[in-house]
Design an enzyme around this catalytic site. Structure first.
Site, PDB file in Angstrom:
ATOM      1  N   HIS A 123       0.827  -1.205   0.000  1.00 44.43           N
ATOM      2  CA  HIS A 123       0.000   0.000   0.000  1.00 44.43           C
ATOM      3  C   HIS A 123       0.865   1.261   0.000  1.00 44.43           C
ATOM      4  CE1 HIS A 123      -4.174  -1.343   0.276  1.00 44.43           C
ATOM      5  NE2 HIS A 123      -3.793  -2.288   1.125  1.00 44.43           N
ATOM      6  N   ASP A 130      -7.392  -2.384  -1.998  1.00 43.17           N
ATOM      7  CA  ASP A 130      -8.442  -3.106  -1.286  1.00 43.17           C
ATOM      8  C   ASP A 130      -9.749  -2.781  -1.995  1.00 43.17           C
ATOM      9  OD1 ASP A 130      -6.531  -3.949   0.517  1.00 43.17           O
ATOM     10  OD2 ASP A 130      -6.996  -2.392   1.984  1.00 43.17           O
ATOM     11  N   GLU A 191      -6.474 -12.171   2.863  1.00 44.13           N
ATOM     12  CA  GLU A 191      -7.433 -11.059   2.721  1.00 44.13           C
ATOM     13  C   GLU A 191      -8.042 -11.124   1.319  1.00 44.13           C
ATOM     14  OE1 GLU A 191      -4.932  -7.647   3.319  1.00 44.13           O
ATOM     15  OE2 GLU A 191      -5.002  -7.806   5.498  1.00 44.13           O
ATOM     16  N   HIS A 194      -7.662  -7.874  -0.894  1.00 43.90           N
ATOM     17  CA  HIS A 194      -6.368  -7.240  -1.127  1.00 43.90           C
ATOM     18  C   HIS A 194      -5.701  -7.837  -2.361  1.00 43.90           C
ATOM     19  CE1 HIS A 194      -2.421  -5.447   0.285  1.00 43.90           C
ATOM     20  NE2 HIS A 194      -1.999  -6.412  -0.539  1.00 43.90           N
TER      21      HIS A 194
END
Length: 216
Positions: A123, A130, A191, A194
């Site tokens: 990120h 996301d 996740e 992600h």
């Protein structure tokens, strides 16, 4: 096939950390006006709505691969280093409070299931997004958990291949992957929301010799 937590390569793994970066210099680009963007993670500077231009181009291609009635909904992209550090340290502290027998090394690894350590965080490179799926009216589809539900909150259902989610949620996760994988993105298996391109985890997963994007 379901991957147990022990089978997943975490982003703190030496195989990821050791990947070199050859920064390509692509700029951060505003997603707003090009794709649907949610504001739940909005910051005052609008960092959340920016991605590397190459990643945004790929997401636009992925949007075109979705069937009628489905759209990508971007939740968070670029995250400044200070923000990343605060989130990682906060979650690590929560784990250490909940599991006092954890060693510092164990809490570092456990935290990386959900938040990337600053030194490898995609990120902070503008290389990760996301996101989820929504209908034309903005209603989000059932994905099994909310975006950003951690492993403790979701009882492991945040893992992309979790066996405990509904058939609808599983189908929606597969639909998301069917749009993102062909344009070159890779998922972080802990996740479902992600996905990244050009970062160290992407390089490890695709067996590319170096990452394209480093921290900004």
């Amino acid at each position: 096939m379901w991957q147990s937590p022990n089978d997943v390569v975490l982003i703190s793994d030496p195989r990821v950390v050791s990947v070199p970066v050859q920064e390509c210099g692509e700029p951060l680009t505003d997603v707003r006006g090009r794709l649907r963007v949610d504001t739940r993670m909005a910051d005052d500077d609008g960092a959340y709505a920016h991605l590397r231009s190459g990643l945004l181009d790929r997401l636009e291609k992925a949007e075109g691969l979705l069937p009628d009635g489905y759209h990508l909904l971007i939740v968070e992209g670029y995250r400044p280093i200070a923000t990343q550090r605060r989130i990682f340290d906060g979650y690590r502290a929560e784990l250490e409070a909940a599991f006092p027998d954890m060693s510092p090394d164990e809490s570092y690894i456990a935290a990386s299931r959900y938040v990337s350590p600053v030194e490898v965080a995609p990120h902070t490179a503008g290389a990760a997004v996301d996101l989820t799926l929504c209908a034309p009216n903005g209603t989000e589809y059932d994905m099994g958990t909310q975006v950003n539900d951690n492993p403790e909150q979701s009882d492991g259902a945040c893992y992309t291949a979790a066996p405990t989610i509904s058939d609808d949620a599983r189908a929606h996760r597969k639909l998301l992957a069917a749009a993102l994988e062909p344009v070159g993105l890779v998922n972080y298996p802990t996740e479902w929301w992600h996905w990244s391109y050009g970062d160290r985890y992407w390089a490890m997963a695709t067996r590319t010799s170096y990452a394209l994007y480093g921290p900004i």
